[in-house]
Design a protein around this motif. Structure first.
Motif, short mmCIF file in Angstrom:
data_model
loop_
_atom_site.label_atom_id
_atom_site.label_comp_id
_atom_site.label_asym_id
_atom_site.label_seq_id
_atom_site.Cartn_x
_atom_site.Cartn_y
_atom_site.Cartn_z
N TYR A 42 0.83 -1.21 0.00
CA TYR A 42 0.00 0.00 0.00
C TYR A 42 0.87 1.26 0.00
N TYR A 67 -18.51 6.09 -5.19
CA TYR A 67 -17.33 5.35 -5.67
C TYR A 67 -17.30 5.36 -7.20
N ARG A 71 -14.79 6.98 -9.75
CA ARG A 71 -13.80 6.01 -10.25
C ARG A 71 -14.28 5.22 -11.45
N HIS A 80 -6.58 -4.58 -9.26
CA HIS A 80 -5.64 -5.25 -8.36
C HIS A 80 -4.48 -5.89 -9.10
C1 HEM Z 1 -7.05 -10.33 -1.67
C2 HEM Z 1 -6.22 -9.46 -1.10
C3 HEM Z 1 -6.19 -7.99 -1.43
C4 HEM Z 1 -5.07 -7.23 -1.48
C5 HEM Z 1 -3.66 -7.70 -1.18
C6 HEM Z 1 -5.47 -5.89 -1.85
C7 HEM Z 1 -4.62 -4.81 -2.03
C8 HEM Z 1 -4.96 -3.59 -2.52
C9 HEM Z 1 -4.04 -2.52 -2.79
C10 HEM Z 1 -2.53 -2.58 -2.57
C11 HEM Z 1 -4.76 -1.48 -3.27
C12 HEM Z 1 -4.22 -0.09 -3.70
C13 HEM Z 1 -4.49 0.93 -2.64
C14 HEM Z 1 -4.19 2.33 -3.12
O1 HEM Z 1 -3.17 2.55 -3.79
O2 HEM Z 1 -4.98 3.22 -2.86
C15 HEM Z 1 -6.13 -1.89 -3.31
C16 HEM Z 1 -7.18 -1.10 -3.73
C17 HEM Z 1 -8.48 -1.41 -3.54
N1 HEM Z 1 -8.98 -2.59 -3.03
FE1 HEM Z 1 -7.92 -4.21 -2.54
N2 HEM Z 1 -6.82 -5.85 -2.01
C18 HEM Z 1 -7.31 -7.12 -1.76
C19 HEM Z 1 -8.64 -7.47 -1.78
C20 HEM Z 1 -9.69 -6.61 -1.88
C21 HEM Z 1 -11.08 -6.94 -1.67
C22 HEM Z 1 -11.61 -8.33 -1.29
C23 HEM Z 1 -11.80 -5.80 -1.87
C24 HEM Z 1 -13.28 -5.56 -1.77
C25 HEM Z 1 -14.01 -6.06 -0.85
C26 HEM Z 1 -10.86 -4.74 -2.20
C27 HEM Z 1 -11.20 -3.44 -2.48
C28 HEM Z 1 -10.34 -2.49 -2.93
C29 HEM Z 1 -10.75 -1.17 -3.42
C30 HEM Z 1 -12.17 -0.63 -3.50
C31 HEM Z 1 -9.59 -0.51 -3.82
C32 HEM Z 1 -9.51 0.87 -4.48
C33 HEM Z 1 -9.58 0.68 -6.00
C34 HEM Z 1 -9.52 1.99 -6.75
O3 HEM Z 1 -10.56 2.61 -6.96
O4 HEM Z 1 -8.43 2.39 -7.14
N3 HEM Z 1 -9.59 -5.26 -2.19
N4 HEM Z 1 -6.23 -3.17 -2.83
#
Ligand code: HEM
Length: 130
Positions: A42, A67, A71, A80
């Motif tokens: 992160y 959202y 976005r 991701h």
């Molecule tokens: C499975 C393991 C997961 C990992 C390791 C992970 C990791 C990450 C990382 C590193 C970011 C970037 C954060 C940033 O730069 O702002 C991100 C964004 C995000 N993640 Fe995950 N995530 C995971 C699962 C999930 C799940 C299950 C959800 C939903 C329930 C989720 C929802 C989100 C959302 C909404 C964003 C922002 C996306 C955007 O609009 O750019 N993530 N996640």
């Protein structure tokens, strides 16, 4: 038209307030801050990441659509892809989210539904084989 009941999409109305979702995300990121697997993935400043996750959860549970207004289509798997997510990362994410969920009493009535959602959604985010 056949109406398909979406239990996740019904949660927001029952909770009736955004605060529990922001609380959930705050608790989740408190865990992330101390997580050796997740923290390095992160950005240093988590403010934006917190806001995006809270707004995503509010939208997905049937609340305001800020959202997607900001976005576009969620395209979560695609968003991701820049991160290497294997079973360890997925399990670390789940562990922190489950701990966070236990700290938000307003979401307790929805624990089972939310847990199922997070279980399958986090598995779907896996993009790396061990
Ligand atoms: C499975 C393991 C997961 C990992 C390791 C992970 C990791 C990450 C990382 C590193 C970011 C970037 C954060 C940033 O730069 O702002 C991100 C964004 C995000 N993640 Fe995950 N995530 C995971 C699962 C999930 C799940 C299950 C959800 C939903 C329930 C989720 C929802 C989100 C959302 C909404 C964003 C922002 C996306 C955007 O609009 O750019 N993530 N996640």
């Amino acid at each position: 038209m056949v109406e398909i009941f979406d239990p996740i999409g019904a949660i927001y109305k029952e909770v009736g307030d955004e605060k529990p979702f922001f609380d959930l995300v705050d608790e989740f990121y408190k865990g992330v801050e101390n997580d050796l697997i997740l923290r390095p993935m992160y950005p240093e400043d988590l403010t934006d990441a917190k806001r995006k996750l809270a707004l995503f959860m509010i939208q997905r549970t049937g609340g305001r659509t800020t959202y997607s207004d900001e976005r576009g289509h969620p395209r979560m798997r695609q968003r991701h892809m820049p991160f290497s997510i294997g079973l360890n990362e997925r399990n670390a994410w789940m562990k922190n989210m489950m701990a966070a969920l236990d700290k938000v009493p307003e979401l307790a009535p929805h624990k089972e539904t939310l847990t199922e959602f997070f279980e399958s959604f986090s598995t779907f985010m896996i993009n790396k084989q061990p």
